[in-house]
Design a protein around this motif. Structure first.
Motif, PDB file in Angstrom:
ATOM      1  N   ASN A  74      -6.969  79.682  79.873  1.00 28.24           N
ATOM      2  CA  ASN A  74      -6.479  78.297  79.720  1.00 28.24           C
ATOM      3  C   ASN A  74      -6.334  77.579  81.054  1.00 28.24           C
ATOM      4  O   ASN A  74      -6.514  76.360  81.130  1.00 28.24           O
ATOM      5  CB  ASN A  74      -5.158  78.280  78.955  1.00 28.24           C
ATOM      6  CG  ASN A  74      -5.332  78.645  77.500  1.00 28.24           C
ATOM      7  OD1 ASN A  74      -6.372  78.387  76.901  1.00 28.24           O
ATOM      8  ND2 ASN A  74      -4.325  79.254  76.915  1.00 28.24           N
ATOM      9  N   ASP A  75      -6.026  78.302  82.132  1.00 24.52           N
ATOM     10  CA  ASP A  75      -5.923  77.703  83.458  1.00 24.52           C
ATOM     11  C   ASP A  75      -7.288  77.351  84.043  1.00 24.52           C
ATOM     12  O   ASP A  75      -7.399  76.466  84.880  1.00 24.52           O
ATOM     13  CB  ASP A  75      -5.207  78.644  84.427  1.00 24.52           C
ATOM     14  CG  ASP A  75      -3.725  78.755  84.164  1.00 24.52           C
ATOM     15  OD1 ASP A  75      -3.177  77.917  83.409  1.00 24.52           O
ATOM     16  OD2 ASP A  75      -3.098  79.691  84.694  1.00 24.52           O
ATOM     17  N   THR A  76      -8.332  78.071  83.593  1.00 20.75           N
ATOM     18  CA  THR A  76      -9.653  77.940  84.212  1.00 20.75           C
ATOM     19  C   THR A  76     -10.607  77.055  83.414  1.00 20.75           C
ATOM     20  O   THR A  76     -11.402  76.325  83.993  1.00 20.75           O
ATOM     21  CB  THR A  76     -10.278  79.348  84.377  1.00 20.75           C
ATOM     22  OG1 THR A  76      -9.361  80.171  85.098  1.00 20.75           O
ATOM     23  CG2 THR A  76     -11.595  79.284  85.117  1.00 20.75           C
ATOM     24  N   TYR A  77     -10.561  77.129  82.089  1.00 22.23           N
ATOM     25  CA  TYR A  77     -11.570  76.497  81.250  1.00 22.23           C
ATOM     26  C   TYR A  77     -10.982  75.426  80.331  1.00 22.23           C
ATOM     27  O   TYR A  77      -9.794  75.475  79.985  1.00 22.23           O
ATOM     28  CB  TYR A  77     -12.291  77.534  80.401  1.00 22.23           C
ATOM     29  CG  TYR A  77     -12.965  78.595  81.231  1.00 22.23           C
ATOM     30  CD1 TYR A  77     -14.089  78.305  81.974  1.00 22.23           C
ATOM     31  CD2 TYR A  77     -12.474  79.890  81.263  1.00 22.23           C
ATOM     32  CE1 TYR A  77     -14.723  79.275  82.750  1.00 22.23           C
ATOM     33  CE2 TYR A  77     -13.091  80.875  82.020  1.00 22.23           C
ATOM     34  CZ  TYR A  77     -14.214  80.549  82.759  1.00 22.23           C
ATOM     35  OH  TYR A  77     -14.826  81.516  83.509  1.00 22.23           O
ATOM     36  N   ALA A  78     -11.843  74.502  79.932  1.00 17.09           N
ATOM     37  CA  ALA A  78     -11.498  73.460  78.956  1.00 17.09           C
ATOM     38  C   ALA A  78     -12.585  73.458  77.891  1.00 17.09           C
ATOM     39  O   ALA A  78     -13.729  73.828  78.163  1.00 17.09           O
ATOM     40  CB  ALA A  78     -11.410  72.100  79.645  1.00 17.09           C
ATOM     41  N   PRO A  79     -12.259  73.018  76.675  1.00 18.06           N
ATOM     42  CA  PRO A  79     -13.288  72.948  75.627  1.00 18.06           C
ATOM     43  C   PRO A  79     -14.457  72.049  76.059  1.00 18.06           C
ATOM     44  O   PRO A  79     -14.251  71.051  76.737  1.00 18.06           O
ATOM     45  CB  PRO A  79     -12.552  72.361  74.429  1.00 18.06           C
ATOM     46  CG  PRO A  79     -11.115  72.636  74.687  1.00 18.06           C
ATOM     47  CD  PRO A  79     -10.947  72.600  76.186  1.00 18.06           C
TER      48      PRO A  79
END
Length: 80
Positions: A74-79
């Protein structure tokens, strides 16, 4: 010397529960995306030398499949 931006990469990822639900309909051991998964317990799959535990995300990109903690994901990626 120049400055560079890493190109965005679109990849597949799923939670342990999503994978477990899909794998429950497959023969053991499971092959997904060319990777062999062996269920070790209700909370763990073995992927090569890695272990994928409940509460983690499975990331599949660039010919690799690896587990990642939900917080790091969650800290690294976004949808996309």
């Amino acid at each position: 010397m120049g400055l560079f931006i890493k190109k965005p990469t679109v990849f597949e990822a799923m939670t342990f529960d999503e994978f477990d639900n899909m794998a429950s309909e497959m023969a053991q051991p499971h092959v997904y995306g060319g990777f062999l998964f062996t269920k070790e317990s209700d909370d763990c799959y073995k992927i090569g030398s890695n272990r994928f535990y409940r509460g983690q995300m499975l990331v599949k990109e660039e010919g690799m499949a690896y587990p990642m903690s939900m917080d790091d994901f969650n800290d690294t990626y976004a949808p996309a």
